[in-house]
Design a protein around this motif. Structure first.
Motif, PDB file in Angstrom:
ATOM      1  N   GLU A  40       0.824  -1.213   0.000  1.00 29.17           N
ATOM      2  CA  GLU A  40       0.000   0.000   0.000  1.00 29.17           C
ATOM      3  C   GLU A  40       0.859   1.264   0.000  1.00 29.17           C
ATOM      4  N   LEU A  41       1.895   1.311   0.826  1.00 30.87           N
ATOM      5  CA  LEU A  41       2.727   2.510   0.861  1.00 30.87           C
ATOM      6  C   LEU A  41       3.550   2.671  -0.411  1.00 30.87           C
ATOM      7  N   MET A  42       3.973   1.580  -1.030  1.00 26.62           N
ATOM      8  CA  MET A  42       4.679   1.679  -2.319  1.00 26.62           C
ATOM      9  C   MET A  42       3.713   2.182  -3.396  1.00 26.62           C
ATOM     10  N   VAL A  80       0.169 -11.155  15.239  1.00 27.66           N
ATOM     11  CA  VAL A  80       1.386 -10.577  14.671  1.00 27.66           C
ATOM     12  C   VAL A  80       1.211  -9.062  14.634  1.00 27.66           C
ATOM     13  N   LEU A  81       2.257  -8.356  14.965  1.00 25.31           N
ATOM     14  CA  LEU A  81       2.269  -6.906  14.835  1.00 25.31           C
ATOM     15  C   LEU A  81       2.865  -6.590  13.471  1.00 25.31           C
ATOM     16  N   THR A  82       2.080  -5.987  12.577  1.00 30.10           N
ATOM     17  CA  THR A  82       2.568  -5.648  11.238  1.00 30.10           C
ATOM     18  C   THR A  82       2.375  -4.165  10.985  1.00 30.10           C
ATOM     19  N   PHE A  83       3.453  -3.542  10.542  1.00 29.28           N
ATOM     20  CA  PHE A  83       3.381  -2.125  10.225  1.00 29.28           C
ATOM     21  C   PHE A  83       4.454  -1.775   9.213  1.00 29.28           C
ATOM     22  N   SER A  84       4.241  -0.671   8.537  1.00 36.38           N
ATOM     23  CA  SER A  84       5.231  -0.137   7.608  1.00 36.38           C
ATOM     24  C   SER A  84       5.374   1.355   7.856  1.00 36.38           C
ATOM     25  N   LEU A  85       6.585   1.807   7.704  1.00 40.19           N
ATOM     26  CA  LEU A  85       6.917   3.216   7.845  1.00 40.19           C
ATOM     27  C   LEU A  85       7.392   3.706   6.488  1.00 40.19           C
ATOM     28  N   GLY A  86       6.718   4.709   5.960  1.00 39.85           N
ATOM     29  CA  GLY A  86       7.112   5.296   4.684  1.00 39.85           C
ATOM     30  C   GLY A  86       7.761   6.644   4.918  1.00 39.85           C
ATOM     31  N   LEU A  87       8.949   6.849   4.333  1.00 38.60           N
ATOM     32  CA  LEU A  87       9.707   8.076   4.559  1.00 38.60           C
ATOM     33  C   LEU A  87      10.404   8.540   3.292  1.00 38.60           C
ATOM     34  N   PRO A  88      10.322   9.831   2.989  1.00 38.34           N
ATOM     35  CA  PRO A  88      11.203  10.357   1.942  1.00 38.34           C
ATOM     36  C   PRO A  88      12.585  10.541   2.573  1.00 38.34           C
ATOM     37  N   LEU A  89      13.590   9.923   1.984  1.00 37.32           N
ATOM     38  CA  LEU A  89      14.941   9.999   2.538  1.00 37.32           C
ATOM     39  C   LEU A  89      15.919  10.476   1.487  1.00 37.32           C
ATOM     40  N   GLN A  90      16.847  11.292   1.893  1.00 37.21           N
ATOM     41  CA  GLN A  90      17.901  11.766   1.011  1.00 37.21           C
ATOM     42  C   GLN A  90      19.208  11.157   1.499  1.00 37.21           C
ATOM     43  N   MET A  91      19.503   9.957   1.056  1.00 37.40           N
ATOM     44  CA  MET A  91      20.715   9.280   1.488  1.00 37.40           C
ATOM     45  C   MET A  91      21.581   8.962   0.279  1.00 37.40           C
ATOM     46  N   GLY A 130      10.410 -10.311  10.913  1.00 37.04           N
ATOM     47  CA  GLY A 130      11.012 -10.062   9.611  1.00 37.04           C
ATOM     48  C   GLY A 130      10.893  -8.593   9.246  1.00 37.04           C
ATOM     49  N   ILE A 131      11.847  -8.139   8.458  1.00 33.72           N
ATOM     50  CA  ILE A 131      11.894  -6.745   8.029  1.00 33.72           C
ATOM     51  C   ILE A 131      12.034  -6.734   6.516  1.00 33.72           C
ATOM     52  N   LEU A 132      11.243  -5.925   5.846  1.00 36.20           N
ATOM     53  CA  LEU A 132      11.326  -5.778   4.401  1.00 36.20           C
ATOM     54  C   LEU A 132      11.424  -4.292   4.081  1.00 36.20           C
ATOM     55  N   ILE A 133      12.510  -3.910   3.412  1.00 39.77           N
ATOM     56  CA  ILE A 133      12.714  -2.518   3.030  1.00 39.77           C
ATOM     57  C   ILE A 133      12.678  -2.419   1.516  1.00 39.77           C
ATOM     58  N   GLU A 134      11.847  -1.495   1.038  1.00 37.95           N
ATOM     59  CA  GLU A 134      11.730  -1.245  -0.391  1.00 37.95           C
ATOM     60  C   GLU A 134      11.883   0.248  -0.628  1.00 37.95           C
ATOM     61  N   THR A 135      12.379   0.611  -1.797  1.00 38.53           N
ATOM     62  CA  THR A 135      12.502   2.025  -2.131  1.00 38.53           C
ATOM     63  C   THR A 135      11.992   2.265  -3.543  1.00 38.53           C
ATOM     64  N   THR A 136      11.614   3.502  -3.781  1.00 37.66           N
ATOM     65  CA  THR A 136      11.214   3.921  -5.118  1.00 37.66           C
ATOM     66  C   THR A 136      11.657   5.365  -5.312  1.00 37.66           C
ATOM     67  N   GLN A 137      11.838   5.740  -6.554  1.00 34.38           N
ATOM     68  CA  GLN A 137      12.224   7.104  -6.903  1.00 34.38           C
ATOM     69  C   GLN A 137      11.032   7.770  -7.593  1.00 34.38           C
ATOM     70  N   VAL A 138      10.613   8.921  -7.096  1.00 36.85           N
ATOM     71  CA  VAL A 138       9.535   9.701  -7.704  1.00 36.85           C
ATOM     72  C   VAL A 138      10.089  11.100  -7.936  1.00 36.85           C
ATOM     73  N   ASP A 139      10.229  11.456  -9.203  1.00 40.37           N
ATOM     74  CA  ASP A 139      10.881  12.714  -9.569  1.00 40.37           C
ATOM     75  C   ASP A 139      12.263  12.740  -8.919  1.00 40.37           C
ATOM     76  N   GLN A 140      12.518  13.711  -8.074  1.00 40.37           N
ATOM     77  CA  GLN A 140      13.829  13.819  -7.427  1.00 40.37           C
ATOM     78  C   GLN A 140      13.829  13.280  -5.991  1.00 40.37           C
ATOM     79  N   THR A 141      12.737  12.629  -5.581  1.00 39.90           N
ATOM     80  CA  THR A 141      12.618  12.165  -4.192  1.00 39.90           C
ATOM     81  C   THR A 141      12.737  10.652  -4.124  1.00 39.90           C
ATOM     82  N   ARG A 142      13.606  10.182  -3.250  1.00 45.02           N
ATOM     83  CA  ARG A 142      13.734   8.755  -2.960  1.00 45.02           C
ATOM     84  C   ARG A 142      12.855   8.462  -1.755  1.00 45.02           C
ATOM     85  N   TYR A 143      12.002   7.449  -1.859  1.00 51.07           N
ATOM     86  CA  TYR A 143      11.053   7.119  -0.806  1.00 51.07           C
ATOM     87  C   TYR A 143      11.333   5.701  -0.335  1.00 51.07           C
TER      88      TYR A 143
END
Length: 188
Positions: A40-42, A80-91, A130-143
């Protein structure tokens, strides 16, 4: 907020109050059921919704793990505790993000837990989280979308290569004091 099982209650407002001052635009959403918080967050990020958000699902019906593996959250809230954190990051270098998240989860939950690879949390010889990290690029922002699934109650081991652990099996389980006051306590 609706209680999660017998042990967990999400106090979304308290979490928001603790985090929003250091992360402007931050929101917290708690939903009764969702296919996958990461998915959903992706989806939202690809549609241009790049605000920081914590998305919690009391039940997750189609969770995912690494290499497309399924993450089953059980059928009842509180299993089970399930959650996702979505963040714009500049790394410049994302290579340490998985390790940093994994170590944070381990240190926040219990001193007897260990990190196996950067994305699996183990209690002795059984997987607890378990931990799952995904990223996407939208314009100039990495999320980045950081998903976490933690077994809270005993789980069925049928079909799994390793029997799962659960948080309540940690006899002296007490969440650590965190830099964000009342976040750990709000999970109890």
């Amino acid at each position: 907020m609706k209680p999660i099982g017998l042990a967990l209650t999400w106090q979304a407002e308290a979490i928001w109050e603790a985090v929003a001052p250091v992360l402007p635009g931050f929101t917290v959403e708690v939903v009764p059921e969702m296919n996958s918080t990461n998915t959903e967050l992706m989806r939202r990020a690809r549609a241009g919704q790049l605000e920081p958000v914590l998305l919690v699902a009391e039940v997750q019906s189609a969770g995912r793990g690494r290499v497309g593996r399924q993450w089953d959250s059980g059928g009842r809230p509180g299993d089970v505790l399930t959650f996702s954190l979505g963040l714009p990051l500049q790394m410049a270098d994302w290579s340490g993000l998985s390790l940093a998240v994994g170590l944070s989860v381990v240190q926040s939950l219990h001193p007897d837990l260990r990190l196996k690879w950067p994305n699996d949390v183990w209690l002795a010889d059984r997987k607890l989280a378990g931990i799952l990290i995904e990223t996407t690029q939208v314009d100039q922002t990495r999320y980045a979308v950081i998903g976490v699934g933690i077994n809270i109650t005993p789980r069925e081991a049928a079909g799994l290569s390793t029997a799962p652990a659960w948080l309540h099996a940690c006899q002296t389980w007490r969440p650590c004091q965190s830099a964000v006051p009342s976040f750990s306590e709000s999970l109890l």
